[in-house]
Motif scaffolding. Structure first.
Motif, PDB file in Angstrom:
ATOM      1  N   ASP A 730       0.859  -1.277  -0.057  1.00 22.52           N
ATOM      2  CA  ASP A 730       0.051   0.087   0.053  1.00 22.52           C
ATOM      3  C   ASP A 730       0.886   1.063  -0.059  1.00 22.52           C
ATOM      4  O   ASP A 730       0.438   2.279  -0.343  1.00 22.52           O
ATOM      5  CB  ASP A 730      -0.929   0.035   1.188  1.00 22.52           C
ATOM      6  CG  ASP A 730      -0.223  -0.147   2.488  1.00 22.52           C
ATOM      7  OD1 ASP A 730       0.666  -0.812   2.542  1.00 22.52           O
ATOM      8  OD2 ASP A 730      -0.945   0.571   3.483  1.00 22.52           O
ATOM      9  N   GLU A 731       2.306   1.286   0.035  1.00 29.76           N
ATOM     10  CA  GLU A 731       3.196   2.234  -0.038  1.00 29.76           C
ATOM     11  C   GLU A 731       3.625   2.179  -1.138  1.00 29.76           C
ATOM     12  O   GLU A 731       4.565   1.606  -1.894  1.00 29.76           O
ATOM     13  CB  GLU A 731       4.364   2.196   1.078  1.00 29.76           C
ATOM     14  CG  GLU A 731       3.752   2.117   2.621  1.00 29.76           C
ATOM     15  CD  GLU A 731       3.452   3.614   3.207  1.00 29.76           C
ATOM     16  OE1 GLU A 731       3.910   4.474   2.344  1.00 29.76           O
ATOM     17  OE2 GLU A 731       3.060   3.721   4.154  1.00 29.76           O
ATOM     18  N   GLU A 732       3.376   3.475  -1.964  1.00 29.46           N
ATOM     19  CA  GLU A 732       3.625   3.631  -3.488  1.00 29.46           C
ATOM     20  C   GLU A 732       5.299   3.726  -3.544  1.00 29.46           C
ATOM     21  O   GLU A 732       5.662   3.178  -4.563  1.00 29.46           O
ATOM     22  CB  GLU A 732       3.258   4.760  -3.902  1.00 29.46           C
ATOM     23  CG  GLU A 732       1.737   4.751  -4.335  1.00 29.46           C
ATOM     24  CD  GLU A 732       1.070   5.779  -5.257  1.00 29.46           C
ATOM     25  OE1 GLU A 732       1.793   6.632  -5.873  1.00 29.46           O
ATOM     26  OE2 GLU A 732      -0.181   6.311  -4.928  1.00 29.46           O
ATOM     27  N   SER A 733       5.748   4.309  -2.779  1.00 32.14           N
ATOM     28  CA  SER A 733       7.189   4.546  -2.708  1.00 32.14           C
ATOM     29  C   SER A 733       8.082   3.083  -2.659  1.00 32.14           C
ATOM     30  O   SER A 733       9.013   3.022  -3.274  1.00 32.14           O
ATOM     31  CB  SER A 733       7.803   5.564  -1.591  1.00 32.14           C
ATOM     32  OG  SER A 733       7.343   5.087  -0.558  1.00 32.14           O
ATOM     33  N   ILE A 734       7.501   2.385  -1.743  1.00 36.06           N
ATOM     34  CA  ILE A 734       8.063   1.049  -1.566  1.00 36.06           C
ATOM     35  C   ILE A 734       7.843   0.132  -2.770  1.00 36.06           C
ATOM     36  O   ILE A 734       8.897  -0.487  -3.351  1.00 36.06           O
ATOM     37  CB  ILE A 734       7.444   0.441  -0.256  1.00 36.06           C
ATOM     38  CG1 ILE A 734       8.066   1.126   0.742  1.00 36.06           C
ATOM     39  CG2 ILE A 734       8.016  -1.151  -0.257  1.00 36.06           C
ATOM     40  CD1 ILE A 734       7.278   0.322   2.363  1.00 36.06           C
ATOM     41  N   VAL A 735       6.377   0.284  -3.381  1.00 35.16           N
ATOM     42  CA  VAL A 735       6.405  -0.358  -4.570  1.00 35.16           C
ATOM     43  C   VAL A 735       7.544   0.116  -5.758  1.00 35.16           C
ATOM     44  O   VAL A 735       7.713  -0.846  -6.467  1.00 35.16           O
ATOM     45  CB  VAL A 735       4.746  -0.316  -5.276  1.00 35.16           C
ATOM     46  CG1 VAL A 735       4.380  -0.642  -6.495  1.00 35.16           C
ATOM     47  CG2 VAL A 735       3.716  -0.991  -4.045  1.00 35.16           C
ATOM     48  N   GLU A 736       7.417   1.283  -5.797  1.00 34.94           N
ATOM     49  CA  GLU A 736       8.541   1.753  -6.995  1.00 34.94           C
ATOM     50  C   GLU A 736       9.827   1.241  -6.933  1.00 34.94           C
ATOM     51  O   GLU A 736      10.748   0.937  -7.689  1.00 34.94           O
ATOM     52  CB  GLU A 736       8.214   3.496  -7.056  1.00 34.94           C
ATOM     53  CG  GLU A 736       6.969   3.873  -7.368  1.00 34.94           C
ATOM     54  CD  GLU A 736       7.012   5.365  -7.392  1.00 34.94           C
ATOM     55  OE1 GLU A 736       7.903   5.776  -7.153  1.00 34.94           O
ATOM     56  OE2 GLU A 736       6.013   5.716  -7.666  1.00 34.94           O
ATOM     57  N   MET A 737      10.206   1.576  -5.561  1.00 34.62           N
ATOM     58  CA  MET A 737      11.791   0.874  -5.159  1.00 34.62           C
ATOM     59  C   MET A 737      11.832  -0.461  -5.421  1.00 34.62           C
ATOM     60  O   MET A 737      12.920  -0.956  -5.943  1.00 34.62           O
ATOM     61  CB  MET A 737      11.999   1.197  -3.906  1.00 34.62           C
ATOM     62  CG  MET A 737      13.313   0.976  -3.444  1.00 34.62           C
ATOM     63  SD  MET A 737      13.222  -0.606  -2.206  1.00 34.62           S
ATOM     64  CE  MET A 737      12.278  -0.401  -1.011  1.00 34.62           C
TER      65      MET A 737
END
Length: 849
Positions: A730-737
């Motif tokens: 649910d964290e977009e920054s984690i998904v992108e990373m």
């Protein structure tokens, strides 16, 4: 008793009245006291005036002498008889004449018991006489006679007197000659006759008066006696107790209540010997002897016995008797019979209740006592006597029970009645008691208080430990939540720094600077691990080990750093069995505890004691320690330092709570120890007082051979691949990373930030993915729930769950539910690629099998 006395009084009063009545007729002394001294007695009340007037007229006619009866003050009672014209029509018609006549009447009318008074009239000089009439010592009238002349009265004296009062002398002389002439001797004889007649008249009147008075008194007495007899008979009939009269123990009279009580009619009872009412001859004889013995000694007799009723029932009777005449028992005895059968039953029940009460009081292990309203101990059960070491009945409760010199500050006796409860620390034995009270209201409305003391010292300790455990559990949950959020923050830092650093040449300045960032992030991750250790959610390697070896090694290191003013004593039992633990954790425990002890003794020195032994925790002890019964290795670290207050003890396991200076610790040492010990299924017990040092007891379960150490899988080597991966967080920054990380290793990544959308995608294309990586804590569906749904759709889909912290999921639980991998955030590229490759390779092997 009241009814019996009333009947007795009636009999006695009747006897006395008859005696007095008889004596009053015989004794003159009593007869002369008919009148009261201040009682008014009138002549008119004693005689019929018409009869007296007739006697007076006849006396005057027979003697030829004037006659009249007056009151002692001179007023007329009768009409004048044979008054002469000189006195009646001439002299008494003048003011001076009538005054002289009245004065003369008063003189001759004086009461004179020895005879009549004879003298000349103060006016005209005629001869007059008088006698007083006295009844019962009361002078009630005068009988006056006179108006005669002899040779001593002359015309000249009459003429002179007529002139003095202002009347015609010739008329007076003419009337004077009409006055009867009588010798003084003859007048004396008539006067004495009048005196005798008057006295006889007074006696007759007095006798009549006495008879009338006596008749009235007798009638009044009869009315009183009749009223009293009716009253007594009414009481006799209405009394709830049986009443009767016996003579020589033969029933003579009884009330209806007695008949109802024994079931016999009055006709069946009258004339019967009382023996037939008793159970046997012995009881009949005993009652008679005891009753009459008491009557002789005390005047009354009361005996408790039993009556046999007509219907065969036996009733308990309280029999009370009093003789009609104390000097003559043959005249009869009155008695009352009170049915006390129900009272005896209640008495028996009361005695039984008292026996039960005493049995309960004596059997109870809790100390119990009863206290009066003025704080005096009225009763104490054996447990209380044992606690006090003596019989404290009669002593002040605050002194005997609690060892105080005045009323207890927590006293609850004055706060009204009703059940009350309170927990107090008794100065007598320094133990904690739960005191419950209940009022005891007596028949005279006074109140005592029942006190029950329940020793809750151990329970209070358990409760305190439980509160501490609950508080630490709450703090652990909070710490875990913080760690979860912190790990989510660290994850993109780690990922993007690694991604950026991977693009830079190693000799560049930026490469080195990012390395420093990674070191700082690594320190942050270690701090999070410490927090997770406190919250008991970190992964660690457990294996059977001999704790004594690690403890001895740690003490060698400590000896080199602790000054010699602190003596270290150790008693390590070499035969202690192994425990299941991580060696690093055991080393951490001993180092933290001993360092804290050193700081507590740093200024003044002291002794540091380290003991290790094996003990068995019983069921009773386990309740107080909040651990399961069994065998434990006990590590004890004690010091003689400054000690801790209760407030510090209650907070010492909280993260970052410390009493040390800024440069002597972070405040995580004891909180981490707490987490380690609780995670091992052990317990920490602390005892400390300011100025008296501290003692820590660490209980760790003994390892048994059937327990198998946990196997920790090695991460596979970092390898590249081209598999298709579905990534959910649910964290977009984690998904992108993470997408970029996996892309660098050659993987094809499809990502979603919503667990529901990810499930819909997987349900529509279940075979388009070789691996699923999902976060644990997400809105709508957790990673665990998402994994379960995906496995239902495709049973062989490999799934990796990533989490920063979770109380609901562990590595073991995830694997049990079909999850193939488990990663703790933050995750490095190496850890991520290794776990992905490991899971994919294991899945290939399982598919081939």
């Amino acid at each position: 008793m009241i009814e019996k006395q009333t009947y007795e009084e009636l009999e006695e009063e009747t006897s006395n009245l008859n005696r007095i009545l008889a004596e009053s007729i015989k004794q003159e002394k009593i007869l002369n006291s008919v009148f009261e001294e201040d009682e008014e007695v009138r002549f008119e009340d004693l005689f019929k005036i018409e009869d007296i007037q007739k006697i007076q007229d006849e006396f005057a006619k027979a003697t030829g002498i004037a006659s009249i009866i007056t009151r002692p003050d001179g007023r007329h009672i009768t009409k004048p008889s044979n008054f002469c014209r000189l006195c009646n029509d001439i002299i008494r018609k003048t003011e001076k004449g009538v005054a002289d006549c009245l004065r003369s009447d008063a003189l001759i009318g004086r009461y004179h018991p020895d005879g009549p008074i004879i003298q000349e009239c103060l006016g005209c000089g005629l001869w007059d006489a008088g006698t007083g009439i006295s009844v019962g010592g009361h002078h009630i009238a005068n009988w006056l006679i006179g108006q005669i002349r002899d040779e001593t009265q002359t015309e000249e004296s009459i003429r002179q007197y007529a002139e003095s009062i202002g009347v015609n002398e010739e008329i007076a002389i003419e009337a004077f000659h009409e006055v009867p002439v009588m010798s003084l001797e003859k007048f004396n004889e008539i006067s004495n006759l009048l005196f005798t007649f008057s006295n006889q008249l007074a006696k007759i009147a007095y006798q009549n008066l006495k008879q009338n008075r006596l008749i009235k008194e007798m009638r009044a007495t009869e009315r009183i006696l009749l009223a009293r007899e009716q009253e007594i008979n009414s009481i006799f009939r209405a009394t709830p107790a049986g009443m009767g009269v016996v003579s020589d123990r033969v029933l003579q009279k009884m009330n209806e209540r007695l008949c109802e009580m024994v079931g016999y009619s009055r006709d069946e009872l009258i004339g019967q010997n009382a023996r037939f009412l008793y159970l046997n001859d012995d009881e009949y004889t005993y009652v008679g002897e005891e009753k009459y013995r008491q009557i002789r000694d005390q005047g009354t007799g009361t005996v408790e016995t039993k009556f046999l009723c007509k219907n065969g029932r036996i009733k308990n009777i309280l029999l009370s008797s009093t003789p009609l005449d104390l000097n003559d028992l043959s005249k009869g005895v009155t008695f009352t019979a009170l049915d006390i059968t129900s009272l005896k039953l209640k008495e028996s029940e009361l005695l039984e209740s008292e026996r039960k009460y005493r049995s309960i009081m004596e059997a109870m292990e809790e100390p119990i006592y009863i206290c009066s309203s003025d704080y005096m101990v009225e009763f104490a059960n054996p447990a209380m006597l044992e606690r006090c070491g003596r019989d404290v009945v009669g002593e002040a409760c605050y002194k005997a029970i609690h060892g105080l010199d005045s009323k207890c500050p927590w006293c609850i006796l004055e706060n009204g009645n009703g059940v009350k409860k309170k927990e107090v620390l008794s100065p007598q034995d320094n133990r904690m008691y739960h005191i419950s009270t209940s009022p005891i209201i007596h028949g005279d409305e006074s109140t005592s208080t029942l006190m029950i003391l329940r020793d809750i010292t151990e329970f209070s300790k358990m409760q305190s430990n439980l509160k501490q455990a609950q508080k630490m559990e709450s703090i652990g949950t909070l710490a875990g939540g913080i760690a979860h959020d912190f790990n989510n923050i660290l994850s993109p830092i780690f990922g993007y720094v690694e991604l950026t650093r991977d693009r830079l040449p190693e000799e560049s300045r930026e490469y080195g600077q990012l390395g420093e960032v990674l070191k700082a992030a690594e320190r942050a991750r270690e701090l999070v691990k410490q927090i997770l250790t406190f919250s008991r959610e970190s992964e660690h390697v457990l294996k059977p080990l001999q704790s004594q070896i690690i403890i001895k090694e740690a003490l060698k290191l400590l000896r080199a750093s602790i000054p010699t003013i602190i003596e270290i004593k150790q008693r390590i039992n070499p035969h202690c069995r192994m425990i299941m633990a991580d060696p690093v954790h055991i080393h951490q425990i001993i180092m933290n505890l001993c360092t804290n002890a050193f700081h507590a003794m740093e200024e003044g020195g002291g002794t540091l004691d380290v003991n290790l032994d094996e003990i068995e925790i019983t069921d009773e002890a386990s309740e107080a320690l909040l651990i399961t019964p069994g065998e434990y290795v006990c590590l004890t670290v004690s010091d003689t330092g400054t000690g801790m207050s209760q407030e510090v003890i209650e907070r010492m396991f909280e993260p970052y709570f410390t009493t040390k200076d800024e440069n002597k610790g972070t405040g995580l040492g004891l909180s981490i120890i707490y987490g380690i010990v609780k995670d091992y299924g052990g317990h920490i017990n602390v005892a400390s007082q300011p100025g008296k040092g501290s003692e820590f007891n660490i209980f760790l379960p003994v390892f048994h051979e059937k327990e198998a150490p946990q196997k920790i899988k090695e991460n596979a080597l970092t390898e590249k691949g081209n598999e298709r991966i579905l990534l959910i967080d649910d964290e977009e920054s984690i998904v992108e990373m993470v997408t970029e990380m996996l892309g660098r290793f050659g993987y094809q990544v499809t990502s979603r930030i919503n667990s529901i959308h990810a499930l819909e995608l997987f349900r529509s294309k279940p075979n388009d993915f070789d691996l699923v990586i999902t976060d644990m804590m997400m809105p709508h569906m957790t990673g665990e729930q998402l994994a379960e749904e995906m496995i239902k759709i495709r049973g062989n889909i490999p799934i990796i769950i990533c989490t920063g912290f979770s109380e609901t999921i562990t590595k073991e639980k995830a694997e049990y539910n079909g999850v193939k991998g488990f990663l703790m955030k933050p995750v490095s590229m190496k850890e991520l690629s290794g776990k992905v490759r490991e899971v994919l390779e294991e899945n290939k092997i399982e598919s081939e099998d």
